[in-house]
Design an enzyme around this catalytic site. Sequence first.
Site, PDB file in Angstrom:
ATOM      1  N   ASP A 142       0.848  -1.198   0.000  1.00 45.60           N
ATOM      2  CA  ASP A 142       0.000   0.000   0.000  1.00 45.60           C
ATOM      3  C   ASP A 142       0.882   1.245   0.000  1.00 45.60           C
ATOM      4  OD1 ASP A 142      -2.290   1.802   0.668  1.00 45.60           O
ATOM      5  OD2 ASP A 142      -3.329  -0.072   1.081  1.00 45.60           O
ATOM      6  N   HIS A 219      -3.747   6.041   3.335  1.00 44.91           N
ATOM      7  CA  HIS A 219      -4.441   4.823   2.900  1.00 44.91           C
ATOM      8  C   HIS A 219      -3.786   3.563   3.463  1.00 44.91           C
ATOM      9  CE1 HIS A 219      -5.786   1.789  -0.087  1.00 44.91           C
ATOM     10  NE2 HIS A 219      -6.831   2.559  -0.257  1.00 44.91           N
ATOM     11  N   SER A 548     -11.026  -1.188  -1.036  1.00 43.78           N
ATOM     12  CA  SER A 548      -9.741  -1.059  -0.330  1.00 43.78           C
ATOM     13  C   SER A 548      -9.887  -1.353   1.151  1.00 43.78           C
ATOM     14  CB  SER A 548      -9.215   0.371  -0.442  1.00 43.78           C
ATOM     15  OG  SER A 548      -8.477   0.563  -1.597  1.00 43.78           O
TER      16      SER A 548
END
Length: 783
Positions: A142, A219, A548
């Site tokens: 990520d 994220h 996600s």
Amino acid sequence: MTTSFQWCWGLFLSLSLYSIHSTCTDNVHIIYLGINQAKDPLLTTKSHVQLLSMVFSSEQDAKDAMIYSYKHSFSGFAARLNSTQATALAMMEGVISVFRSKTLRLHTTRSWDFMGLALDHNKAATPLQLAYGDDVVVGIFDTGIWPESESFREEPGMGPVPSWWKGRCVKGEKFVPNKACNRKLIGARYYVEGFEQIYGPLNTSENGEYRSARDYLGHGTHTASTAVGSIVKNASFMGFGEGTGRGGAPRARLAVYKTCWSKELDGRCTEADILAAFDDALHDGVHVISASFGVGPPLAPFFASSADIGSFHATQLGVTVVFSAGNDGPEPSLVENVSPWGICVAASSIDRKFSTRLLLDNNLTILGESFNSKQINGRLVDGINYFFDGSCDFEKWRGRLVSGRLVLCFSTLGPVSSGAAALAVLRANGSGLIFAEPATKQAADVDIIPTIRIDVNQGTRILHYLVQSPKVPMVQLLPGKTIIGRSPAPVVADFSSRGPSSIAPDILKPDISAPGINILAAWSPESPPTLLPIDGRSVSWNFQSGTSMSCPHVAGVVALLRSAHPEWSPAAIKSALMTTAYTRDTSVDKILAGGSMKLADPFDVGAGHINPVKAMDPGLVYDMNTRDYIIFLCSLGYTEAQIQSMVLEPAAAMVDTSCPKGHRTTLTHLNYPSITVPNLQSTVTIKRTVRNVGPEKAIYFVSIVNPDGVKVVVRPRILVFSYCKQEISYHVTLTPMKHSQGRYDFGEIVWSDGCSHHHVRSPLVVRVNTTTVVDGVDSISQY
Ligand SMILES: *[C@@H]1O[C@H](CO)[C@@H](O)[C@H](O)[C@H]1NC(C)=O
Ligand SMILES: *[C@@H]1O[C@H](CO)[C@@H](O)[C@H](O)[C@H]1NC(C)=O
Ligand SMILES: *[C@@H]1O[C@H](CO)[C@@H](O)[C@H](O)[C@H]1NC(C)=O
Ligand SMILES: *[C@@H]1O[C@H](CO)[C@@H](O)[C@H](O)[C@H]1NC(C)=O
Ligand SMILES: *[C@@H]1O[C@H](CO)[C@@H](O)[C@H](O)[C@H]1NC(C)=O
Ligand SMILES: *[C@@H]1O[C@H](CO)[C@@H](O)[C@H](O)[C@H]1NC(C)=O
């Protein structure tokens, strides 16, 4: 011989054509060579340079063009090549595929495109979560990690880093390994060469990035804390969703592989970097990988995709790879990450809402959702025609101010996203936004200006009142409240990408659904919660929505399963998740599909919604072995020589690497936990094999739900197990009973053992195609 040669020629050519664009500039290409034959990484790299030198005038030129040599867990390299060189390499012996390194996107949206997400943080961790995980390492591919977040501190009593762990924490910008890493965060690496080849040198002073595993965007911190975050009391976003934050496997170890980088506050991940992360992670010793990125259709062939190649080798090494399905729903066939060896996760809601009241001066009360934290009183305006040009888009602003007012906007006019409307109201100096959108999309979201989302019907009532009211009405927007017990839940997210798979429709995708709407998890304090540059807020927890977010939920559960059942293969783990998934919501009705509010089918939800406790004890599993994968590769048209170079040590394992004779096999025959027949023209018989992982003596009975117009016969109807790990096969015979073309119908096969309450459920997905068929016509006339 000639035919098979022509076949591989055709395969190479199609791969080459797929990926090699006719531009003259050099592009990063990936050359995939299968398993690592040499074992010694130095020798492997040397062989890569030699191979590459064959298309360059000197070895030095070849070395200069090489970006990565993948040498630990499989063999291949990434290099800058022109199309002539790429095509030449694709023809060489031992080369399985050559493809251009594409850029993938994270499967979250900038929050204005979407709504919220919610994970139940109000309950403490379950005993299950506390019992398992210490011995499992979860790798997160990520945007990196914010290591100071409380989610990544050591749980009390956590043992030392396992001695077999080969990973490490790599030093980098604002990332000091012995400060950042601990017994929880045991690995941190970053991969930027592929990104820089496309976007130029990373300028960290300009973009606000870190040339290290440190997360700028937030994220990666969010997904890591969702999968394995430690237990953190009193987590909330501005008081919303307050409770105990924790990941699926709070005791599991974390290894971070930063493959995605901020580009205009959006995440970009290149395939050259992703494959490098797989090469290291598998060598380091991770057990589970969570990857929340992808690229929308047209999908590449499996062996012209880094994520599919990396996860293929991961599976052979016993590592489960969990992917997000994508955020391109609700239209069909846009699902991503569809390989038979990965787990593809859809997103759904949870039972939490952020209930907010809007009071009009005629005493009308409207209920909606928001993360608004203070009461706002103001005049109500319909912005559309006076303040904006037909749509509440910030680009359609007419330059007039709406100071101190609450602006009513409709998503349908424009159409406009709530994010663009919030920016418009901010620009026009309004004090709040009332955003009316279809009920299926409506949820709270983190906004740049106080925003209540209401459904179109309510919005229309407000508009009608506004229009006929002689004076400008007053409204009050009250603070939102976190409420548990939303119903129905789960509902499949409107945005969650739907099946069928556009490249392999005989394997059901997505596989399973998990929470992906308004998920509260750790965040990078450097990154604004809305991801908008004008948002000056800094938070350590944030709400995000997307597949996600659902992907790391499944990765966390896989970590628990792996810890509880270390002998289970990735296919067995996937089977346990899928066959125990539920298809009824909290109101015991069938799960709905957001976007239509019709019943969800397997293309929306896969086998169903994840049920971690049941998955621990599935009763039976559908496993796959090397032979299954060989048959799969045969069905893709690879030669035996190629298959031998892709399958790990088949000789040692005494596996037959020959392809089945006769007609080409279809993926329908893989021992998958779901059954999909996309082109049923006449009677078909499918074999499945189950292994007993429950009590040693067990008797299972079958129950069947027929897809409409399909006769389903299962033989035998009773499976009698007398020992643990016993395997028994059964056959499913499907006969079309109607004239049809182009429509999918859904059923299921469930094996139940009366006493132990195991229900092993497989979705059955069939498209009858009988218009040109002779077989089965008799039965049609009887039908
Ligand atoms: C590709 O590169 C090679 C080696 O540098 C060169 O000989 C060839 O002319 C190039 N081809 C194209 C189409 O640019
Ligand atoms: C990075 O960006 C800053 C600000 O725009 C600029 O001053 C600097 O020269 C850039 N550095 C490099 C190496 O390009
Ligand atoms: C929890 O956090 C909120 C805001 O972050 C704070 O106002 C509150 O006092 C905290 N409660 C406890 C019990 O620590
Ligand atoms: C709204 O309710 C208040 C208090 O119940 C009442 O005094 C007022 O007349 C009502 N207004 C309208 C327009 O019905
Ligand atoms: C913006 O609105 C606030 C009140 O909501 C007001 O005090 C301020 O003057 C306005 N700014 C401009 C530029 O009109
Ligand atoms: C249905 O069968 C016909 C004839 O075999 C074939 O051409 C067509 O592609 C099939 N349709 C689907 C959706 O598979």
